[in-house]
Design a protein around this motif. Structure first.
Motif, PDB file in Angstrom:
ATOM      1  N   MET A  48       9.942 -26.003  64.409  1.00 12.50           N
ATOM      2  CA  MET A  48       9.979 -24.758  63.644  1.00 12.50           C
ATOM      3  C   MET A  48       9.229 -24.990  62.341  1.00 12.50           C
ATOM      4  SD  MET A  48      14.098 -24.094  64.050  1.00 12.50           S
ATOM      5  CE  MET A  48      14.102 -22.348  63.607  1.00 12.50           C
ATOM      6  N   LYS A  49       8.210 -24.185  62.082  1.00 10.56           N
ATOM      7  CA  LYS A  49       7.439 -24.374  60.855  1.00 10.56           C
ATOM      8  C   LYS A  49       7.609 -23.165  59.947  1.00 10.56           C
ATOM      9  CE  LYS A  49       3.689 -23.954  58.148  1.00 10.56           C
ATOM     10  NZ  LYS A  49       2.926 -22.800  57.664  1.00 10.56           N
ATOM     11  N   PHE A  50       7.853 -23.425  58.669  1.00 11.24           N
ATOM     12  CA  PHE A  50       8.035 -22.343  57.705  1.00 11.24           C
ATOM     13  C   PHE A  50       6.987 -22.434  56.611  1.00 11.24           C
ATOM     14  CE2 PHE A  50      12.018 -23.048  59.822  1.00 11.24           C
ATOM     15  CZ  PHE A  50      12.426 -21.762  60.133  1.00 11.24           C
ATOM     16  N   ARG A  69      -6.211 -26.729  52.819  1.00  8.09           N
ATOM     17  CA  ARG A  69      -5.299 -25.598  52.634  1.00  8.09           C
ATOM     18  C   ARG A  69      -4.799 -25.062  53.975  1.00  8.09           C
ATOM     19  NH1 ARG A  69      -4.898 -23.883  47.453  1.00  8.09           N
ATOM     20  NH2 ARG A  69      -2.815 -23.484  48.231  1.00  8.09           N
ATOM     21  N   GLY A  70      -3.542 -24.721  53.993  1.00  7.75           N
ATOM     22  CA  GLY A  70      -2.950 -24.217  55.230  1.00  7.75           C
ATOM     23  C   GLY A  70      -2.613 -25.317  56.223  1.00  7.75           C
ATOM     24  N   GLY A  71      -2.706 -26.570  55.767  1.00  9.85           N
ATOM     25  CA  GLY A  71      -2.590 -27.714  56.665  1.00  9.85           C
ATOM     26  C   GLY A  71      -1.220 -27.949  57.285  1.00  9.85           C
ATOM     27  N   SER A  72      -0.201 -27.282  56.771  1.00  8.61           N
ATOM     28  CA  SER A  72       1.125 -27.480  57.368  1.00  8.61           C
ATOM     29  C   SER A  72       1.196 -26.956  58.799  1.00  8.61           C
ATOM     30  CB  SER A  72       2.201 -26.791  56.532  1.00  8.61           C
ATOM     31  OG  SER A  72       2.243 -27.372  55.264  1.00  8.61           O
ATOM     32  N   ASP A  73       0.386 -25.952  59.103  1.00  9.78           N
ATOM     33  CA  ASP A  73       0.335 -25.474  60.495  1.00  9.78           C
ATOM     34  C   ASP A  73      -0.106 -26.615  61.408  1.00  9.78           C
ATOM     35  OD1 ASP A  73       0.920 -22.921  59.638  1.00  9.78           O
ATOM     36  OD2 ASP A  73      -1.166 -22.248  59.614  1.00  9.78           O
ATOM     37  N   THR A  74      -1.092 -27.354  60.930  1.00 10.82           N
ATOM     38  CA  THR A  74      -1.618 -28.465  61.724  1.00 10.82           C
ATOM     39  C   THR A  74      -0.575 -29.566  61.862  1.00 10.82           C
ATOM     40  OG1 THR A  74      -3.848 -27.881  61.062  1.00 10.82           O
ATOM     41  CG2 THR A  74      -3.540 -30.119  61.874  1.00 10.82           C
TER      42      THR A  74
HETATM   43 MG    MG Z   1      -0.241 -20.784  55.993  1.00  8.36          MG
END
Ligand code: MG
Ligand code: ASP
Length: 421
Positions: free
Chosen positions: A11-13, A154-159
């Motif tokens: 689960m990613k937030f 940036r946005g790397g948490s999705d990865t």
């Molecule tokens: Mg994002």
């Protein structure tokens, strides 16, 4: 296909879901629900919204800095948010442990600021999960072979989330965000845009790179190569909760093309306003000129999108038009100016008043006429097409930017994507 009875999930937030203690408590509700339903759970979080920007500004105020120390600073937002969520869960007597990238370890190369993942060990996370502890993993970061903290861009948490899901062999990677899914087009522009229930990895890649900023492109590439289904869903929309443990049309599932049975030829209309166009007028029409121009642009890292070359009227000269990201325009022009002594041309004409609109759909592989439909729809609205590119699943055109909204709405209806009024 996502089985209702999936047993292991990541689960990613995102940052807006982690923005303050109250929102973190809402995040904890979601984690608690899955956990109490008996799922094996690992969680990945972004920094609290605005935090990464704040940290980057602090670093920038110092000036040009060592990239490895910069990563040590900007990765810290996720350390805070992961521990805050772990504390929130522990306060509810739910066993949770914050885990930083280096503690996994999640190994990356040493490209600080845009590091690539080399390897994700699952041992420590598996141990926690087996003990019924929920790992709350700081996204966006890893550790290099030199033992330095790295970040992914940036946005790397999705990865991070997708990489962890692959490593743990999860059934599903749930990305909780501030929108309830991926839409057929930008709902701020196209009033009748609707949520897509399933979309293929490839279509999502096209949508993402075209400006549907829901998922980091790299995360989709990774999910595609490991065939890891992603579900994009909202943290806050009440109707998103599973009712009595039954999955009800939640979010958008990004999955393998084979799992999509819908008969839509076109899945979405994407756009980008950040394009610029350069025309090189009266250029020598002889072998090697294009190679020199685009070779030099590539060498300087300027990404060229569309290229149009006219036929030469006199057999000696021609006009060449291409598009780049608006931010690259200045750079591209100066590269061309420097080339002027080697290649012959009359002058450069630039324009920023252009936009790109794309129709995207895997159905194009098996259906003819998608491009023709696009051109006639635009023609009916009197919109002139300045350049065209196509791929197997996409047709993009450049038009005058003042018509972009009109074009998107017209195309959205023409392909039958409008939601029922
Ligand atoms: Mg994002
Ligand atoms: N916090 C990082 C960022 O703002 C990573 C992420 O949120 O995915 O880019």
């Amino acid at each position: 296909m996502i089985d209702k009875n999936y047993s292991k999930i990541v689960m990613k937030f995102g940052g807006t879901s982690m923005a303050d203690i109250e929102k973190i408590s809402k995040v904890a509700d979601h984690v608690e629900r899955e956990f109490k339903n008996g799922k094996k759970v690992a969680v990945v979080v972004s920094a609290m919204s605005g935090e990464t920007d704040r940290l980057i500004n602090l670093v920038n105020a110092i000036g040009p800095v060592d990239k490895s120390e910069r990563d040590a600073v900007i990765s810290s937002g996720e350390q805070v948010s992961s521990a805050l969520l772990a504390l929130t869960l522990k306060a509810r007597n739910i066993p949770a442990t914050s885990v930083q990238g280096w503690q996994i370890p999640l190994r990356t190369n040493k490209m600080h600021g845009s590091a690539r993942i080399l390897d994700v060990k699952s041992k420590y996370l598996d141990q926690l999960i087996t003990k019924n502890e929920i790992p709350i993993i700081a996204g966006f970061q890893g550790i290099t072979e030199e033992n330095r903290i790295s970040t992914f861009g940036r946005g790397g948490s999705d990865t991070t989330a997708v990489a962890i899901a692959c490593s743990l062999k999860a059934d599903l990677c749930d990305i909780y965000t501030d929108v309830d899914g991926v839409y057929t087009s930008d709902p701020r522009i196209v009033e009748f845009a609707q949520k897509i229930s399933k979309i293929s990895f490839e279509e999502m890649l096209e949508m993402a790179s075209q400006g549907a900023k829901v998922l980091q492109t790299r995360s989709v590439e990774l999910a595609m190569s490991y065939n890891m289904p992603i579900r994009v869903r909202s943290t806050f929309a009440e109707n998103n909760f599973e009712k009595k443990n039954k999955t009800i049309n939640i979010g958008t599932i990004v999955t393998n093309e084979d799992n999509i049975l819908e008969d839509k030829v076109v899945s979405g209309i994407a756009y980008s306003k950040n394009e610029a166009k350069i025309t090189i007028q009266n250029l020598d029409d002889k072998p090697g000129v294009a190679a020199q121009i685009f070779g030099n642009l590539a060498k300087e890292g300027v990404n060229v999108d569309m290229i149009v070359q006219n036929i030469s009227a006199d057999g000696k000269h021609t006009d060449l038009t291409f598009t780049v990201q608006e931010t690259e325009l200045k750079n591209a022009k100066s590269i061309l100016d420097n080339l002027k002594s080697q290649i012959n041309f009359h002058k450069l004409i630039e324009s920023k008043d252009i936009a790109k609109v794309s129709v995207i759909g895997v159905g194009m592989r098996s259906h003819a006429g998608v491009a023709a439909e696009m051109f006639s729809t635009l023609a009916e609205k009197g919109i002139n097409i300045q350049a065209i590119t196509t791929s197997e699943i996409k047709v993009s055109v450049i038009i005058d930017s003042q018509y972009i909204e009109l074009a998107m709405r017209a195309l959205h209806s023409a392909y039958g994507l409008d939601k029922k009024k």
